[in-house]
Write a protein that holds these residues in place. Structure first.
Motif, PDB file in Angstrom:
ATOM      1  N   UNK A 258      -8.821   0.968  -0.555  1.00  0.00           N
ATOM      2  CA  UNK A 258      -7.837   0.745  -1.605  1.00  0.00           C
ATOM      3  C   UNK A 258      -7.657   1.992  -2.453  1.00  0.00           C
ATOM      4  N   UNK A 259      -8.753   2.666  -2.756  1.00  0.00           N
ATOM      5  CA  UNK A 259      -8.673   3.888  -3.557  1.00  0.00           C
ATOM      6  C   UNK A 259      -7.880   4.964  -2.822  1.00  0.00           C
ATOM      7  N   UNK A 260      -8.153   5.132  -1.541  1.00  0.00           N
ATOM      8  CA  UNK A 260      -7.430   6.134  -0.752  1.00  0.00           C
ATOM      9  C   UNK A 260      -5.937   5.804  -0.690  1.00  0.00           C
ATOM     10  N   UNK A 261      -5.632   4.525  -0.544  1.00  0.00           N
ATOM     11  CA  UNK A 261      -4.220   4.136  -0.461  1.00  0.00           C
ATOM     12  C   UNK A 261      -3.518   4.378  -1.784  1.00  0.00           C
ATOM     13  N   UNK A 262      -4.177   4.066  -2.884  1.00  0.00           N
ATOM     14  CA  UNK A 262      -3.586   4.307  -4.200  1.00  0.00           C
ATOM     15  C   UNK A 262      -3.323   5.797  -4.425  1.00  0.00           C
ATOM     16  N   UNK A 263      -4.261   6.625  -4.009  1.00  0.00           N
ATOM     17  CA  UNK A 263      -4.073   8.072  -4.157  1.00  0.00           C
ATOM     18  C   UNK A 263      -2.908   8.546  -3.284  1.00  0.00           C
ATOM     19  N   UNK A 264      -2.803   7.989  -2.075  1.00  0.00           N
ATOM     20  CA  UNK A 264      -1.696   8.367  -1.187  1.00  0.00           C
ATOM     21  C   UNK A 264      -0.353   7.983  -1.799  1.00  0.00           C
ATOM     22  N   UNK A 265      -0.276   6.798  -2.393  1.00  0.00           N
ATOM     23  CA  UNK A 265       0.971   6.397  -3.050  1.00  0.00           C
ATOM     24  C   UNK A 265       1.256   7.296  -4.254  1.00  0.00           C
ATOM     25  N   UNK A 266       0.216   7.677  -4.969  1.00  0.00           N
ATOM     26  CA  UNK A 266       0.385   8.565  -6.118  1.00  0.00           C
ATOM     27  C   UNK A 266       0.933   9.915  -5.679  1.00  0.00           C
TER      28      UNK A 266
END
Length: 312
Positions: A258-266
Motif C-alpha cells: 500500500x505504501x509503494x502504491x501511494x508513493x507511485x500515485x504521488x
C-alpha cells in the motif's frame, strides 16, 4: 437503448468461441512506442479509428471498455487486455457504464506478423501451432521463431501487469536520460512475455488469486485508512494468510504494498499537476505531510519537491 437488450448484447462478448491471436516473426522483436493512463467518465466512448499504423494495447484497471474491431466486439473489463490491430477499423460499441481507468500502449514491429483464429479449447491447439525447435542452435546464423499473443485475454497477474505499465508510463517523463529508452524496451518485452504466457499457463494458484484480490482492494482504497481487519473481512481470509500470500507473490506485506502504491500515485500527481506537496499527501492517503515526505525519501532517495524539480 433498452437495458435488457444492451445486457444481452454485452453477454455475447463472454461467449465468443474463438480466441483471436497475433503471431509475430522474431527477430526483430516488437518494440514499444509510447503509453499513457486514461480516465473515461461514464457515458463516454473509445474513439473510432481506422488503419492507425500501430498496435494499440488497452488494459483496464477499473470499469469496462466496450470496443469493436471489424466484426468482433469485446467487453474489456478490469484485469483484461485487448490489442487493436494497426490495419483494422475499431470503434466503440457501447458507452462506458461507469468511470473507467485504463492504460493504453502503442507498439509495432518491423518484422512480419499475422492474425490467427483458433479454438483455445481444442486439444490440438498446441500441437497444430507448435514451432519445431532446432536440435541445436547454429553458431553463425539466426534461427527465427514465432511469438503468439492473444488479442483479448484475462491477465494472469493483473497487478504485476499494471506495475509494469505504470513504470513504462512514468519513464516517458525522462526518456531523454541515458538508458531510459532501453529500459522501456526491456520492460515492454516483459509485457509481451506475460501476454504470451496466458496461452500456456494454467489458472493462478489460490495464493496468487488471494494476493491479486488483496492488491486490487488496496489499490481501490489507497486514499482511505486501510486496516488488516477490513482487508481480511473483504477477502474472507485471515490477515496473516493474506500477508503470506502477498509476500510470496509481490515480495511485500499488504502495508508495504500500500505504501509503494501511494508513493507511485504521488509521483504521477507531482509530474502531472501543480498541487502542493501537502495536498498530494492527502490525495494519496497520508494523514501527515511529514510522514509522506519521509516515506517518499526512503523509497525514492529524494524529497517530493526534489522529484518534481528534477523533471520540471
Amino acid at each position: 437503448m433498452n437495458s435488457n437488450f444492451k445486457n444481452s448484447n454485452l453477454n455475447l462478448y463472454l461467449e465468443v468461441k474463438t480466441v483471436p491471436l497475433l503471431q509475430f516473426s522474431v527477430p526483430p522483436l516488437p518494440y514499444y512506442i509510447v503509453s499513457g493512463l486514461a480516465v473515461v467518465p461514464t457515458g463516454s466512448k473509445h474513439p473510432a479509428r481506422r488503419n492507425i499504423g500501430v498496435f494499440d494495447l488497452l488494459v483496464v484497471m477499473k470499469g469496462a471498455l466496450y470496443v469493436g474491431e471489424e466484426d468482433r466486439q469485446y467487453e474489456v473489463r478490469e484485469g483484461h487486455s485487448l490489442i487493436l490491430r494497426p490495419d483494422a477499423y475499431h470503434y466503440s460499441s457501447f458507452a462506458c457504464t461507469e468511470e473507467t481507468h485504463y492504460y493504453w500502449l502503442h507498439f509495432h514491429t518491423q518484422g512480419e506478423w499475422q492474425p490467427i483464429d483458433e479454438h483455445m479449447s481444442d486439444p490440438a491447439y498446441q500441437r497444430d501451432f507448435a514451432v519445431e525447435a532446432p536440435t541445436f542452435l547454429p553458431a553463425y546464423s539466426i534461427t527465427p521463431f514465432m511469438i503468439r499473443v492473444p488479442q483479448y485475454t484475462p491477465l494472469l497477474q493483473p497487478d504485476k501487469f499494471y506495475n509494469i505499465l505504470q513504470e513504462l508510463t512514468l519513464m516517458n517523463q525522462n526518456f531523454h536520460l541515458p538508458g531510459a529508452r532501453l529500459r522501456q524496451q526491456a520492460l515492454f518485452q516483459e509485457v509481451i512475455q506475460q501476454l504470451s504466457d496466458t496461452l500456456t499457463t494454467d489458472a493462478p494458484s489460490p495464493k496468487v488469486a488471494c494476493a491479486e484480490r488483496a492488491a486490487a482492494y488496496l489499490r481501490a482504497h489507497y486514499q482511505e485508512e486501510v486496516t488488516a481487519k477490513a482487508l481480511g473481512e473483504h477477502l474472507n481470509f485471515h490477515p496473516v494468510y493474506i500477508a503470506r500470500c502477498m509476500q510470496k507473490v509481490f515480495g511485500s506485506s499488504p502495508a508495504a504494498y500500500l505504501l509503494k502504491y501511494r508513493i507511485a500515485r504521488a509521483k504521477l500527481l507531482l509530474l502531472q499537476t501543480d498541487l502542493s506537496i501537502t495536498r498530494i499527501s492527502e490525495e494519496v492517503g497520508f494523514n501527515h505531510p511529514a510522514y509522506f515526505t519521509s516515506s517518499f525519501v526512503k523509497q525514492e532517495g529524494l524529497s517530493p519537491r526534489q522529484f518534481r524539480q528534477r523533471f520540471a
